[in-house]
Every structure is written in C-alpha cells, then in structure tokens.
Design an enzyme around this catalytic site. Structure first.
Site, mmCIF file in Angstrom:
data_model
loop_
_atom_site.group_PDB
_atom_site.id
_atom_site.type_symbol
_atom_site.label_atom_id
_atom_site.label_comp_id
_atom_site.label_asym_id
_atom_site.label_seq_id
_atom_site.Cartn_x
_atom_site.Cartn_y
_atom_site.Cartn_z
ATOM 1 N N ASP A 128 -20.331 -2.464 -11.549
ATOM 2 C CA ASP A 128 -18.971 -2.099 -11.133
ATOM 3 C C ASP A 128 -18.031 -2.355 -12.321
ATOM 4 O O ASP A 128 -18.465 -2.291 -13.461
ATOM 5 C CB ASP A 128 -18.576 -2.874 -9.866
ATOM 6 C CG ASP A 128 -17.592 -2.094 -9.011
ATOM 7 O OD1 ASP A 128 -16.523 -1.741 -9.540
ATOM 8 O OD2 ASP A 128 -17.866 -1.839 -7.833
ATOM 9 N N HIS B 152 -18.081 0.193 -14.711
ATOM 10 C CA HIS B 152 -16.998 1.129 -14.384
ATOM 11 C C HIS B 152 -15.766 0.925 -15.257
ATOM 12 O O HIS B 152 -14.679 1.372 -14.926
ATOM 13 C CB HIS B 152 -16.633 1.023 -12.895
ATOM 14 C CG HIS B 152 -17.738 1.445 -11.979
ATOM 15 N ND1 HIS B 152 -17.623 1.485 -10.623
ATOM 16 C CD2 HIS B 152 -19.015 1.863 -12.256
ATOM 17 C CE1 HIS B 152 -18.768 1.898 -10.077
ATOM 18 N NE2 HIS B 152 -19.618 2.126 -11.061
#
Ligand code: NAG
Length: 396
Positions: free
Chosen positions: A222, A245
């Site tokens: 993430d 991310h």
C-alpha cells in the site's frame, strides 16, 4: 560570556558529569525472563523491563539481545518519570502467527503518552501473511480499531521520539503509525512486505507535527508513506519507495470537520515500480479540510503508473459522495525537478474539486516520459504556473 550562556554551560556540565544522572541504567529483557527462542511468550518480561525504566528518573536503556522473541500485543505507557529511554534491539520481535490476537487489539506494539523514547535497531516481524490470505479469500477478517489504524508499531500522544535503524517486516496491516505526536525522527528505517499485501502502509502520520523521515527504504503493498489529516511540518528526505502506492497526502476530507495538512516537504525520493509517485487524494465529499504549502523536490520516477497525481474524486463504491465534489482546498503545491519514466501515458493528472479548484500549483523542471516519448498531462479545475523545462506540456 553572559549570564545566560554561563547557565547553559553549567547545566551541560551537570548533565554530563553528575555522578547519578550521567550513567544510564540498563535493563536487559532476558534478565526479566524473556526467552530468545522465538516460541516462548515474552510479553510480560518486556513490559516489566519497561515499567522499571519508566519508573526511574535516570536515563535508561532497555536492551534486547540477539535472538527471536515472541511478543503478543503490548502497550508501553504509564506517565513515566523518565524522559530518556532507549530501547536497543539486537534481536527480532515476532508477532503471534494467529492474526486474531493482534487483529482484535488494533495494534501490536503501541507506545502511548511517552516522551523521550528512542528505538535503535532491531527487526519487527509482523507475520502478516495469514491475515493477507484471509483477506484474499474474501472471508471476514479482523480489521483493527477504528481510531488508529491497526499496526505493527505505533506511537500516539507522544513527544521527542526517535526510531533509527529499525526493520519492519510483513506487517498484518500498517507498519508504523505516528498519531498525535510532536518531534518525531525516523531514520534508516526499512519496511518490507509483498507488493500484493493489502493495507500494509509503510509509515502513516496523522495529527502530528515536526516529523522527519529520512534515509529509509519502503517496499510494501500500500502507501509507502501516508499523510493524514492534521499533519504539519513534515519532512521526508532520501527515501526509496517501491513497490507500493507511493507517497500520499490523504485520503483526506472523509469527515465534514477535519484539521488540514500544512508545510510538507518531500525531497530526494526514488519511486520504483510504484502505483503512484507523489499523490494528493481527497474524498469527493463536503469537508472543511485543506492541504497547503507542499514541496515535492528532486524526485526520480522509474516506471511509475501515476507519477504526479491529485485525485479529489475518491469515493470507493460510489457511496456517500454527493456530486463527488470535495470540500478540501488544495493550494500552494510545488513540483520541482521531477523526472523519469511513467508506466502510463498520462503522467501528470490534476483532478481537482469543482467547488474548490486547486490553486497555486507550480511545475518547475519536470521531465516525464512514457515509452521514450513525452508523456501527457490532464487537468480539471487546476490553476497554477510553470517555469523551466516542463514536459509533458502543462495543462494548467
Ligand atoms: C516547515 O516545516 C519544517 C520542518 O519540516 C520547519 O523547519 C519549518 O520551520 C516549517 N516552516 C514553517 C513556516 O513553519
């Protein structure tokens, strides 16, 4: 020498040469019963060592020798007399492999209301793969507490914190969370989890001021670094991110009333194979939140899907976002010396709010390519200026 500096000198002499305050006391967790065998629960021993250090007014070192220590959830706090506790870890702390143990607590290792705590070295093994598999299978799985994200290592309501040379592996959810803190330094931190592991954000900061993250390497499933509401004076420098991310300010603006994000510097960062580079993300909902005074500088993108992104239309499953208009005001955002390769055609995307267009966006010396050609830019409700060489051609 004036009186002020004489007093400062005397104070220093007192601190360094006073026979009692000078020498830190060492508390070795093994002498409190901890077993470095990776199997015997050592939570109580760690907590006893903490209680001793916390209750002493002398600087203290809690020492964790080499070996693997199995720890259940543990909260370190308790209005310490001590404002100089160093936790020196030469070993690895291992989370229980049954994810329900931490899952239902919301945190594994939490420091709450502490001042002057340093963690030096060490590895935290979150054993997250069980929870990740649970999520992949679509079953109901623990999701932690709601106030603070479930995490491997958390600091809340604390001041004057240093985390140096720590490795966090395979967290069940977030790796490190800084919440409600002031004066925090993270340096030489390594975060590592599979690029496919869900919600394993590297470092999350919220409601905190004067936080510095430097010389760190974050590979995760993430956000590498996520910056939540109420973050001010954040400094990020010399970080390698990917997979993951990217570095994200947000998600912000989920709530109607929310403190803003102000004065954030992100410099000398490399994103490799990341989903995003530098991103600002807000819910398409009414909110009084804001983001202002952000500098993204000296950034290297290597095959990044969305190198530069402002997304104000975030609304998972399209629920609860009337007209998709975000109330969050974004202004004074500078992108300076950003270069490298995009993995998609649109390398610069500003999707700003219809009700509060982004203002004061500055692009300076930007060069992003897609398949060896100049990439593209797209703008909605974005206002700003460019200087120097800017490619893709600006849409501001
Ligand atoms: C912005 O934050 C940095 C630390 O990241 C700090 O040194 C600086 O003084 C802050 N600037 C303002 C205007 O508060």
């Amino acid at each position: 020498m004036n009186m002020g500096s004489l007093l400062v000198l005397l104070a220093h002499l007192f601190v360094f040469f006073h026979p009692i305050s000078a020498l830190p006391v060492t508390y070795n967790v093994v002498s409190f019963g901890a077993k470095p065998d990776g199997r015997t629960e050592s939570t109580k021993s760690f907590l006893s060592a903490w209680t001793s250090a916390c209750g002493s007014a002398r600087p203290a070192i809690i020492y964790v020798p080499p070996g693997r220590y199995l720890l259940g959830k543990a909260k370190f706090g308790g209005r310490c007399k001590n404002s100089a506790i160093t936790i020196r870890i030469d070993g690895t702390l291992v989370a229980p492999s049954d994810y329900n143990v931490i899952g239902n607590a919301g945190n594994w290792l939490l420091f709450d209301g502490v001042h002057g705590v340093s963690i030096l070295g060490g590895t935290l093994d979150g054993q997250g793969s069980g929870l990740w598999a649970c999520k992949d299978s679509g079953k109901r799985c623990p999701s932690g507490a709601t106030v603070m994200y479930m995490q491997t290592l958390g600091f809340s309501n604390s001041n004057n914190i240093m985390i140096s040379g720590l490795t966090s592996l395979n967290s069940q959810m977030f790796h490190i969370v800084i919440h409600g803190c002031h004066d925090v330094r993270l340096q030489g931190v390594k975060v590592s989890a599979s690029g496919k592991s869900p919600n394993t954000d590297g470092i999350h900061v919220q409601l905190s001021s004067s936080v510095t993250i430097s010389n760190s390497k974050i590979s995760t499933g993430d956000d590498c670094i996520s910056i939540g509401a109420g973050t001010t004076n954040l400094w990020v420098e010399n970080v390698a991110c990917g997979p993951g991310h990217g570095i994200s300010i947000g998600s912000l603006g989920k709530d109607l009333r929310e403190p803003g994000v102000q004065n954030v510097t992100v410099k000398t960062v490399t994103f490799t194979g990341a989903q995003n580079g530098v991103r600002i993300k807000t819910w398409g909902r009414p909110s009084n939140g804001f983001v202002r005074g952000v500098l993204f500088q000296h950034i290297d993108m290597v095959n990044v899907k969305n190198p530069i992104l402002i997304d104000q239309n975030y609304c998972p499953s399209n629920k609860g976002c009337p007209r998709q208009a975000s109330g969050v005001k974004i202004s004074d955002i500078t992108y300076q010396d950003i270069h490298g390769t995009s993995a998609t055609k649109v390398a610069v995307k500003f999707e700003c709010s219809q009700v509060h267009p982004c203002s004061g966006i500055r692009l300076e010396d930007v060069k992003l390519t897609y398949k060896n050609e100049p990439a593209h830019a797209s703008c909605d409700n974005a206002d700003g200026t460019t200087s120097g060489f800017v490619e893709p051609t600006s849409c501001l």
